[in-house]
Design a protein around this motif. Structure first.
Motif, PDB file in Angstrom:
ATOM      1  N   UNK A 183     -45.849 -64.929 -28.598  1.00  0.00           N
ATOM      2  CA  UNK A 183     -47.167 -64.454 -29.038  1.00  0.00           C
ATOM      3  C   UNK A 183     -47.071 -63.094 -29.724  1.00  0.00           C
ATOM      4  N   UNK A 184     -46.225 -62.202 -29.180  1.00  0.00           N
ATOM      5  CA  UNK A 184     -46.070 -60.854 -29.734  1.00  0.00           C
ATOM      6  C   UNK A 184     -45.379 -60.896 -31.094  1.00  0.00           C
ATOM      7  N   UNK A 185     -44.436 -61.823 -31.264  1.00  0.00           N
ATOM      8  CA  UNK A 185     -43.608 -61.903 -32.459  1.00  0.00           C
ATOM      9  C   UNK A 185     -44.420 -62.095 -33.743  1.00  0.00           C
ATOM     10  N   UNK A 186     -45.388 -63.024 -33.706  1.00  0.00           N
ATOM     11  CA  UNK A 186     -46.156 -63.314 -34.926  1.00  0.00           C
ATOM     12  C   UNK A 186     -47.640 -63.568 -34.676  1.00  0.00           C
ATOM     13  N   UNK A 187     -48.108 -63.133 -33.484  1.00  0.00           N
ATOM     14  CA  UNK A 187     -49.530 -63.273 -33.137  1.00  0.00           C
ATOM     15  C   UNK A 187     -50.026 -64.713 -33.174  1.00  0.00           C
ATOM     16  N   UNK A 188     -49.143 -65.651 -32.849  1.00  0.00           N
ATOM     17  CA  UNK A 188     -49.546 -67.051 -32.752  1.00  0.00           C
ATOM     18  C   UNK A 188     -48.479 -67.831 -31.994  1.00  0.00           C
ATOM     19  N   UNK A 189     -48.876 -68.986 -31.518  1.00  0.00           N
ATOM     20  CA  UNK A 189     -47.933 -69.892 -30.866  1.00  0.00           C
ATOM     21  C   UNK A 189     -47.833 -71.125 -31.755  1.00  0.00           C
ATOM     22  N   UNK A 190     -46.681 -71.269 -32.423  1.00  0.00           N
ATOM     23  CA  UNK A 190     -46.514 -72.335 -33.407  1.00  0.00           C
ATOM     24  C   UNK A 190     -46.014 -73.622 -32.761  1.00  0.00           C
ATOM     25  N   UNK A 191     -45.967 -74.683 -33.573  1.00  0.00           N
ATOM     26  CA  UNK A 191     -45.486 -75.979 -33.084  1.00  0.00           C
ATOM     27  C   UNK A 191     -44.027 -75.901 -32.648  1.00  0.00           C
ATOM     28  N   UNK A 192     -43.202 -75.135 -33.388  1.00  0.00           N
ATOM     29  CA  UNK A 192     -41.778 -74.995 -33.029  1.00  0.00           C
ATOM     30  C   UNK A 192     -41.645 -74.276 -31.693  1.00  0.00           C
ATOM     31  N   UNK A 193     -42.408 -73.192 -31.521  1.00  0.00           N
ATOM     32  CA  UNK A 193     -42.355 -72.431 -30.262  1.00  0.00           C
ATOM     33  C   UNK A 193     -42.874 -73.278 -29.099  1.00  0.00           C
ATOM     34  N   UNK A 194     -43.937 -74.035 -29.353  1.00  0.00           N
ATOM     35  CA  UNK A 194     -44.449 -74.941 -28.331  1.00  0.00           C
ATOM     36  C   UNK A 194     -43.428 -76.001 -27.971  1.00  0.00           C
ATOM     37  N   UNK A 195     -42.723 -76.502 -28.995  1.00  0.00           N
ATOM     38  CA  UNK A 195     -41.672 -77.494 -28.765  1.00  0.00           C
ATOM     39  C   UNK A 195     -40.547 -76.942 -27.907  1.00  0.00           C
ATOM     40  N   UNK A 196     -40.193 -75.669 -28.129  1.00  0.00           N
ATOM     41  CA  UNK A 196     -39.149 -75.017 -27.325  1.00  0.00           C
ATOM     42  C   UNK A 196     -39.597 -74.924 -25.866  1.00  0.00           C
ATOM     43  N   UNK A 197     -40.841 -74.505 -25.649  1.00  0.00           N
ATOM     44  CA  UNK A 197     -41.376 -74.378 -24.286  1.00  0.00           C
ATOM     45  C   UNK A 197     -41.405 -75.732 -23.578  1.00  0.00           C
ATOM     46  N   UNK A 198     -41.872 -76.773 -24.297  1.00  0.00           N
ATOM     47  CA  UNK A 198     -41.986 -78.092 -23.682  1.00  0.00           C
ATOM     48  C   UNK A 198     -40.610 -78.693 -23.401  1.00  0.00           C
ATOM     49  N   UNK A 199     -39.664 -78.501 -24.322  1.00  0.00           N
ATOM     50  CA  UNK A 199     -38.297 -78.995 -24.110  1.00  0.00           C
ATOM     51  C   UNK A 199     -37.654 -78.300 -22.913  1.00  0.00           C
ATOM     52  N   UNK A 200     -37.861 -76.993 -22.821  1.00  0.00           N
ATOM     53  CA  UNK A 200     -37.325 -76.236 -21.686  1.00  0.00           C
ATOM     54  C   UNK A 200     -37.906 -76.746 -20.370  1.00  0.00           C
ATOM     55  N   UNK A 201     -39.175 -77.130 -20.391  1.00  0.00           N
ATOM     56  CA  UNK A 201     -39.815 -77.680 -19.194  1.00  0.00           C
ATOM     57  C   UNK A 201     -39.169 -79.002 -18.785  1.00  0.00           C
ATOM     58  N   UNK A 202     -38.909 -79.872 -19.753  1.00  0.00           N
ATOM     59  CA  UNK A 202     -38.263 -81.163 -19.464  1.00  0.00           C
ATOM     60  C   UNK A 202     -36.878 -80.945 -18.868  1.00  0.00           C
ATOM     61  N   UNK A 203     -36.107 -80.002 -19.449  1.00  0.00           N
ATOM     62  CA  UNK A 203     -34.763 -79.670 -18.940  1.00  0.00           C
ATOM     63  C   UNK A 203     -34.861 -79.181 -17.495  1.00  0.00           C
ATOM     64  N   UNK A 204     -35.864 -78.333 -17.230  1.00  0.00           N
ATOM     65  CA  UNK A 204     -36.066 -77.808 -15.875  1.00  0.00           C
ATOM     66  C   UNK A 204     -36.381 -78.930 -14.887  1.00  0.00           C
ATOM     67  N   UNK A 205     -37.229 -79.856 -15.298  1.00  0.00           N
ATOM     68  CA  UNK A 205     -37.590 -80.985 -14.423  1.00  0.00           C
ATOM     69  C   UNK A 205     -36.365 -81.834 -14.106  1.00  0.00           C
ATOM     70  N   UNK A 206     -35.580 -82.135 -15.130  1.00  0.00           N
ATOM     71  CA  UNK A 206     -34.364 -82.940 -14.927  1.00  0.00           C
ATOM     72  C   UNK A 206     -33.412 -82.233 -13.973  1.00  0.00           C
ATOM     73  N   UNK A 207     -33.225 -80.922 -14.183  1.00  0.00           N
ATOM     74  CA  UNK A 207     -32.355 -80.139 -13.299  1.00  0.00           C
ATOM     75  C   UNK A 207     -32.881 -80.157 -11.867  1.00  0.00           C
TER      76      UNK A 207
END
Length: 313
Positions: A117-141
Motif C-alpha cells: 500500500x505504501x509503495x504505490x498507494x494501491x493494492x494491484x492485481x499482481x500484489x493481491x496475487x502474491x498475497x493469495x499465493x502466499x496464503x495457499x503455500x501457508x495452508x499447504x505447509x
C-alpha cells in the motif's frame, strides 16, 4: 433507513457466518482433520467470508476505503476485542507453533500489506496475487506439518453426525445471508458516514470491522468456554492471515484497490501492526505462554482507546 440497512446487514452477517462455520466444521470433522488445522484453515476462511464479501462489495461499488479498512479494522478487532474478551472468558494457552509459525506468518502478511500500500498507494492485481499465493503455500505447509502430529482432540459428535443434506442447507443459508448482509451493511455504512460527516475509512475501521468480526468473537468465545484453547488462538491468528491473504488478495485481483484516505497509511495500519506485535509481547510476559484475564482486559482497554482516537481524529 440507513440504520435499518446497517442493523439488518450485521444480523445477516452473523447468521451467515454461523451457518457457514457449522457446515465447514461438520465437513472437516467428517474428514478427520485435527482441530488446530480446522482453526487455522476451515474456520478462519469461513469466519473471513463476511470480510471478503463486504470488501469486494465496497471495492466494486466505489468505496475502496471501506474495502481496506474493513480488513485493517477487523484484524485490530480480532486481537484487541475478540482475543481480549476470549481471554477474559477463559485464559488461552500459547503453544510452540504460535512462536515458530503462526505469529511470524501473521507479521509477514501484515508488513507485506503495509509495503504494497505504501509503495504505490494501491493494492494491484499482481500484489493481491502474491498475497493469495502466499496464503495457499501457508495452508499447504500447515496441513503437511500436521499430518504426522498425533490428533488427541476428540471430535464433536454432534457435528460429526450431521447429514450431507443438512450441511448443504446450512451452506446455502450461509451464502445467501452473507451476500445480502454485505450488500446492506455497505449501503447503510456509506449513508451513515455521509450523514455524520465522517470518512468511510472511519466507519470501515470501526463499525464495519466490529460487525464482520462477530463470527470470530462467537467462535472463539465458545471454544474458550469449552476449553478448546488451540482452536481459539488458531482461529484468531489464522483469520488475520486469511483477511489479508484471501480477502484483500482476492478483492484486489478482481479490482485494484486504491488508497483514498491518507490516514489508512499514517495511522490505521500502524495500529494493526501494534496490536499484532502486542500478542507476542503478552505471550512472553508473566504468566508466560498464556493470555490470561488481566492481559485480556488490557487488550480490550487498548482497543477502546483506539476507537476513541479514531473518532476524535
Amino acid at each position: 433507513m440507513s440504520i435499518a440497512f446497517l442493523i439488518l446487514g450485521f444480523v445477516l452477517l452473523v447468521i451467515g457466518g454461523e451457518f457457514l462455520v457449522r457446515a465447514s466444521v461438520a465437513l472437516s470433522f467428517k474428514l478427520n482433520i485435527s482441530k488446530i488445522v480446522i482453526g487455522m484453515t476451515v474456520v478462519s476462511f469461513a469466519t473471513s467470508a463476511p470480510e471478503l464479501l463486504v470488501s469486494l462489495n465496497a471495492a466494486l461499488s466505489g468505496s475502496p476505503a471501506i474495502a481496506i479498512n474493513n480488513v485493517v479494522g477487523s484484524n485490530i478487532a480480532n486481537i484487541g476485542l475478540v482475543l481480549g474478551i476470549t481471554a477474559i472468558v477463559g485464559a488461552i494457552g500459547v503453544d510452540k507453533s504460535f512462536y515458530k509459525v503462526n505469529w511470524p506468518v501473521m507479521m509477514l502478511f501484515s508488513i507485506a500489506l503495509y509495503y504494497f500500500l505504501w509503495n504505490d498507494n494501491q493494492l494491484t492485481a499482481i500484489e493481491g496475487g502474491i498475497l493469495f499465493t502466499a496464503l495457499i503455500v501457508f495452508i499447504i505447509f500447515l496441513i503437511r506439518s500436521q499430518k504426522n502430529a498425533e490428533v488427541s482432540e476428540e471430535v464433536d459428535d454432534a457435528l460429526a453426525t450431521v447429514s450431507n443434506f443438512k450441511m448443504i442447507i446450512w451452506l446455502l443459508i450461509g451464502a445467501l445471508a452473507l451476500y445480502f448482509g454485505s450488500e446492506w451493511l455497505v449501503k447503510g455504512a456509506t449513508e451513515i458516514a455521509t450523514q455524520l460527516g465522517v470518512s468511510e475509512a472511519v466507519i470501515g475501521v470501526t463499525m464495519i470491522a466490529i460487525g464482520t468480526s462477530v463470527p470470530e468473537l462467537a467462535a472463539s468465545v465458545i471454544a474458550a468456554a469449552k476449553q478448546e484453547k488451540a482452536i481459539s488462538l488458531g482461529n484468531l491468528i489464522g483469520s488475520n492471515i486469511f483477511n489479508i491473504g484471501s480477502v484483500l488478495g482476492l478483492t484486489s485481483i478482481i479490482k485494484t484497490i486504491p488508497v483514498t484516505e491518507p490516514l489508512i497509511l499514517s495511522r490505521d495500519i500502524f495500529w494493526m501492526l501494534i496490536f499484532a506485535s502486542l500478542v507476542l509481547v503478552l505471550a512472553l510476559l508473566p504468566k508466560r505462554h498464556e493470555i490470561n484475564k488481566i492481559k485480556g482486559f488490557g487488550l480490550v482497554m487498548l482497543y477502546g482507546i483506539f476507537i476513541v482516537l479514531v473518532f476524535r481524529g
